[in-house]
Scaffold this motif. Sequence first.
Motif, PDB file in Angstrom:
ATOM      1  N   GLY A 311     -10.117  64.332  33.743  1.00 26.80           N
ATOM      2  CA  GLY A 311      -9.335  63.112  33.672  1.00 26.80           C
ATOM      3  C   GLY A 311      -7.861  63.398  33.810  1.00 26.80           C
ATOM      4  O   GLY A 311      -7.364  64.429  33.347  1.00 26.80           O
ATOM      5  N   LEU A 312      -7.142  62.481  34.482  1.00 33.54           N
ATOM      6  CA  LEU A 312      -5.693  62.593  34.667  1.00 33.54           C
ATOM      7  C   LEU A 312      -5.128  61.176  34.704  1.00 33.54           C
ATOM      8  O   LEU A 312      -5.508  60.386  35.572  1.00 33.54           O
ATOM      9  N   VAL A 313      -4.256  60.846  33.744  1.00 31.03           N
ATOM     10  CA  VAL A 313      -3.685  59.500  33.669  1.00 31.03           C
ATOM     11  C   VAL A 313      -2.212  59.607  33.299  1.00 31.03           C
ATOM     12  O   VAL A 313      -1.854  60.342  32.371  1.00 31.03           O
ATOM     13  N   VAL A 314      -1.356  58.873  34.012  1.00 27.90           N
ATOM     14  CA  VAL A 314       0.057  58.774  33.656  1.00 27.90           C
ATOM     15  C   VAL A 314       0.204  57.665  32.617  1.00 27.90           C
ATOM     16  O   VAL A 314      -0.300  56.552  32.795  1.00 27.90           O
ATOM     17  N   HIS A 315       0.883  57.973  31.520  1.00 26.86           N
ATOM     18  CA  HIS A 315       1.056  57.024  30.417  1.00 26.86           C
ATOM     19  C   HIS A 315       1.991  55.887  30.838  1.00 26.86           C
ATOM     20  O   HIS A 315       2.881  56.086  31.671  1.00 26.86           O
ATOM     21  N   PRO A 316       1.800  54.664  30.282  1.00 23.31           N
ATOM     22  CA  PRO A 316       2.692  53.546  30.637  1.00 23.31           C
ATOM     23  C   PRO A 316       4.170  53.809  30.399  1.00 23.31           C
ATOM     24  O   PRO A 316       5.022  53.148  31.004  1.00 23.31           O
ATOM     25  N   THR A 317       4.528  54.768  29.540  1.00 22.12           N
ATOM     26  CA  THR A 317       5.947  55.098  29.352  1.00 22.12           C
ATOM     27  C   THR A 317       6.538  55.784  30.574  1.00 22.12           C
ATOM     28  O   THR A 317       7.761  55.860  30.715  1.00 22.12           O
ATOM     29  N   ASN A 318       5.679  56.322  31.438  1.00 21.04           N
ATOM     30  CA  ASN A 318       6.088  57.108  32.616  1.00 21.04           C
ATOM     31  C   ASN A 318       6.801  58.398  32.243  1.00 21.04           C
ATOM     32  O   ASN A 318       7.415  59.044  33.100  1.00 21.04           O
ATOM     33  N   SER A 319       6.737  58.766  30.964  1.00 26.27           N
ATOM     34  CA  SER A 319       7.396  60.002  30.526  1.00 26.27           C
ATOM     35  C   SER A 319       6.397  61.087  30.158  1.00 26.27           C
ATOM     36  O   SER A 319       6.772  62.251  30.034  1.00 26.27           O
ATOM     37  N   ILE A 320       5.135  60.728  29.962  1.00 27.33           N
ATOM     38  CA  ILE A 320       4.103  61.712  29.645  1.00 27.33           C
ATOM     39  C   ILE A 320       2.848  61.394  30.450  1.00 27.33           C
ATOM     40  O   ILE A 320       2.690  60.298  30.980  1.00 27.33           O
ATOM     41  N   PHE A 321       1.950  62.368  30.543  1.00 30.52           N
ATOM     42  CA  PHE A 321       0.646  62.138  31.157  1.00 30.52           C
ATOM     43  C   PHE A 321      -0.414  62.866  30.344  1.00 30.52           C
ATOM     44  O   PHE A 321      -0.114  63.802  29.587  1.00 30.52           O
ATOM     45  N   ALA A 322      -1.650  62.431  30.502  1.00 31.98           N
ATOM     46  CA  ALA A 322      -2.760  62.962  29.709  1.00 31.98           C
ATOM     47  C   ALA A 322      -3.777  63.649  30.606  1.00 31.98           C
ATOM     48  O   ALA A 322      -3.982  63.243  31.761  1.00 31.98           O
ATOM     49  N   LEU A 323      -4.412  64.694  30.072  1.00 30.01           N
ATOM     50  CA  LEU A 323      -5.485  65.413  30.739  1.00 30.01           C
ATOM     51  C   LEU A 323      -6.682  65.496  29.811  1.00 30.01           C
ATOM     52  O   LEU A 323      -6.519  65.658  28.600  1.00 30.01           O
TER      53      LEU A 323
END
Length: 506
Positions: A311-323
């Motif tokens: 999984g790879l998603v950019v957080h709505p803050t646009n400052s972090i992302f998740a794996l």
Amino acid sequence: MFFCSISGEPPQDPVISSKSGQVYERRLILKYINDNGTDPLTGEKLEESDLLTVKANPKTAPPRPPAATSTPALLHMLQNEWDALVLEMFALKQQYNSTRQELSYALYAQDAASRVIARLIRERDAAREALANVQATMGIAPASSAAEDVEMVEENGTQEGALPKEIVDQIDETQQNLSATRKKRKAPAGYTGTAEVKTFVATHTIPSLHSASPAGMTSLAVSRLNTSQFLTGGNDKIVQLYDRNTDKVLASLKGHTKKVNHVAFREHEGEPTLILSAGADKIAKIWAHDSASNEYIPKATIRTHKGDLTGLVVHPTNSIFALSSLDKTYSLHELSNFTQVYRSAPGEDAFTALAIHPDGALLALGTPSSKIQICDVRSGNIAASITPPDASPFTINSLSFSENGYHLLAPDSPSSVAIWDLRKMKTAHTIPLGEGFKVNKVLYDYSAQYLGVAGSEGIRVFAHKSWDELVRFEEAGDVSDMVFGEQGKEIWATSGREVRIWGLPA
């Protein structure tokens, strides 16, 4: 058939004497006239002007020479032709062996060059490490180039525990801003409605993307700022940026050693566009757009996880992302300096899918045991755990939150999907797709008016709440990923080496 009165053979160029009426071979009678000046048979005076050319219509093939009119002569001719063929085959074999030797030499030279390069890379890494040790001993902070691909490894200090306070504050602020308007927000003006979706037809196909071996694309992302550009990840370990308007590959980004599982854009006003990818080789890579060269430069390689990234998603803050990963953990990383800011403790199950709530406060994780975990992004605590009732264990390979945040779309079997009501933590509806349909991707559109399911038998789109099937596209075959286009006016999908697009009829 005529026969020459001198040679007794069929003439190649027959002529007739006007004095005697006899047939001769032209070259023989001319030679006789030059020597004697008379007809060979009658002795009368004969000149070249007395010879009449015999004209045949249609022209007949010249007669076979006597040497080829008997069986021994034919066998001799065949033997000569066979000998010539054998000699030609021998010459070809010699040329083939010479080519093989040249190819073998080239392969050995390439292998030797690869070994030299590998040795030089090891020596370079050792020199860098030695330099870092010296700088650490002298108290000098190591400098890093802005264009250098930074290797991000696991950091013990941020492996577990809560997020840094500044990150939590960003998430809280984003949640408050989004939740205040999102839940009551209506579809934007001009957004495609369910009635229009029913009329969608195939509008564009982009063939022959990525390598033919191994063929196939696994993931797709469409740019919000430039809607003609899109990203694809393939089984060939490459991330491609393509422009639909010019039909050109803008960038082929390499660095993965196994297939690419997920790709994403990070597009934020005032900051360079980032391209992110996560692969089966356990690493995530990040490239940044350089406005000076108009190219994408590698910025970071993240090696936090010990299993395939799922999984790879950019957080709505646009400052972090998740794996998320098969190593039973998920992690969060900053996009400003590409450092890891959080990694969860290992869970009971591997994580096979990842989605972030539109508010940014929750994330959902799929597992191979058909269980879905919903976690608080800020604390890492499990807020809820849901499992389809009476379901045999299967792998949750895709998740999608609705834009209003009330519903979660997920498979509840390999060939059906369920809409979970997060307010009651139970299924609001289940949509069976047929035994032959295997779900690969589920997705809500931006307006939450409809939802899409991509799988082994194409794409199906359903209306939210009424659950009516709006349209299906079976011609795509096995679809690995899908995206709703800007304003819901298009549906994009990856199938084999093709990107297919459906939209309103022209």
